[in-house]
Design an enzyme around this catalytic site. Structure first.
Site, PDB file in Angstrom:
ATOM      1  N   SER A 103       0.873  -1.189  -0.044  1.00 20.50           N
ATOM      2  CA  SER A 103      -0.094  -0.039  -0.116  1.00 20.50           C
ATOM      3  C   SER A 103       0.883   1.342   0.100  1.00 20.50           C
ATOM      4  O   SER A 103       1.674   1.374  -0.944  1.00 20.50           O
ATOM      5  CB  SER A 103      -0.968   0.000   1.182  1.00 20.50           C
ATOM      6  OG  SER A 103      -2.142   0.478   0.741  1.00 20.50           O
ATOM      7  N   LYS A 155     -21.708  18.805   7.189  1.00 18.87           N
ATOM      8  CA  LYS A 155     -20.815  18.894   8.240  1.00 18.87           C
ATOM      9  C   LYS A 155     -20.584  17.773   9.148  1.00 18.87           C
ATOM     10  O   LYS A 155     -19.328  18.006   9.802  1.00 18.87           O
ATOM     11  CB  LYS A 155     -21.112  20.286   8.808  1.00 18.87           C
ATOM     12  CG  LYS A 155     -20.130  20.916   9.976  1.00 18.87           C
ATOM     13  CD  LYS A 155     -18.757  20.992   9.048  1.00 18.87           C
ATOM     14  CE  LYS A 155     -17.544  21.590  10.219  1.00 18.87           C
ATOM     15  NZ  LYS A 155     -16.438  21.340   9.449  1.00 18.87           N
TER      16      LYS A 155
END
Length: 272
Positions: A103, A155
């Site tokens: 990764s 949000k």
């Protein structure tokens, strides 16, 4: 020239045996300097230190860099910071993948001129994930209501106290896919490969070193002696290796810290 506490010097050098080969030791007078920079454990807060070690080695006159990698990857931006800094190095640079170079750690390795892995190393895992922890059902069972006051429609997106809406899931999936594209294109550029060829194997799968060689993810199979001799050929002579490394390491502590932060944030950091 050694970038570590002097009292730890002998202990640190014993952690990395095998770089001295007959070829490298063939000259008595070794004026050349090569920096060994280990990249170990989860990539995160250690990225700044690694970048600083590279800078210090460059200033000290390192004529080559060996990056010994044993890492499952980590957070996106720190992985990219290290990859960007390695790309900027003008001196010969080789990545040696030990047990794992997966990764984000593989992204880092791809920035080197040459990648070596053992035939049983874990290599690749070109993928991105974003962890979301949803405790909303538990909150209901406890009789606890989440009542946020917010400005901005999304949000609270990813809060562990409410489930994702379909729109929010699509937004987050789009972000992860964009990062995956960046990862694929960057590896393809670093490895001088067709991005579509990288995309075919960018499923997040880990490959053994032997498989990764066949796929073009690494350039050769070997060990520390192999990396030492590659460096000998590329710096044109024998050299001294100096280690740039933090005492201690991340390991499980780093992973558990990340896990705890991710639970608290609802959506954890985007991980490679």
């Amino acid at each position: 020239w050694l970038f570590m506490p002097m009292c730890d010097m002998q202990k640190q050098e014993r952690l990395y045996p095998g770089y001295s080969t007959q070829k490298v030791e063939s000259l008595k007078n070794k004026e050349k300097k090569v920096a060994l920079v280990p990249i170990e454990g989860e990539i995160g807060v250690n990225a700044n230190s690694i970048v600083n070690y590279i800078d210090a080695a460059v200033k000290s006159g390192a004529e080559g860099f060996i990056f010994e990698i044993d890492s499952p990857g980590g957070v996106v931006l720190p992985s990219k910071d290290i990859e960007d800094r390695i790309k900027a190095i003008k001196q010969p640079k080789v990545a040696l993948i030990r047990n794992t170079g997966a990764s984000g750690a593989y992204w880092v390795a791809s920035a080197c001129d040459y990648i070596i892995a053992d035939e049983v190393s874990n290599v690749g895992s070109i993928g991105v994930r974003l962890d979301h922890f949803d405790a909303s059902e538990l909150m209901k069972k406890l009789g606890v209501k989440y009542d946020p006051i917010k400005a901005g429609l999304h949000k609270t997106m990813g809060s562990p106290f409410e489930s994702l809406s379909e729109e929010e899931r699509k937004l987050l999936e789009g972000m992860v896919n964009n990062l995956h594209d960046l990862f694929i294109n960057s590896v393809a550029e670093n490895r001088h490969m067709n991005p579509e060829k990288i995309r075919e194997i960018a499923t997040g799968q880990v490959f053994l070193g032997k498989e990764s060689l066949e796929l073009g993810l690494v350039d050769g199979l070997g060990n520390r002696a192999t990396a030492a001799e590659w460096m000998y050929d590329n710096v044109k002579g024998s050299y001294d290796i100096k280690i740039y490394r933090q005492a201690g390491g991340g390991g499980l502590f780093g992973l558990s810290t990340s896990f705890g932060e991710a639970v608290g944030e609802g959506i954890g950091r985007v991980l490679l």
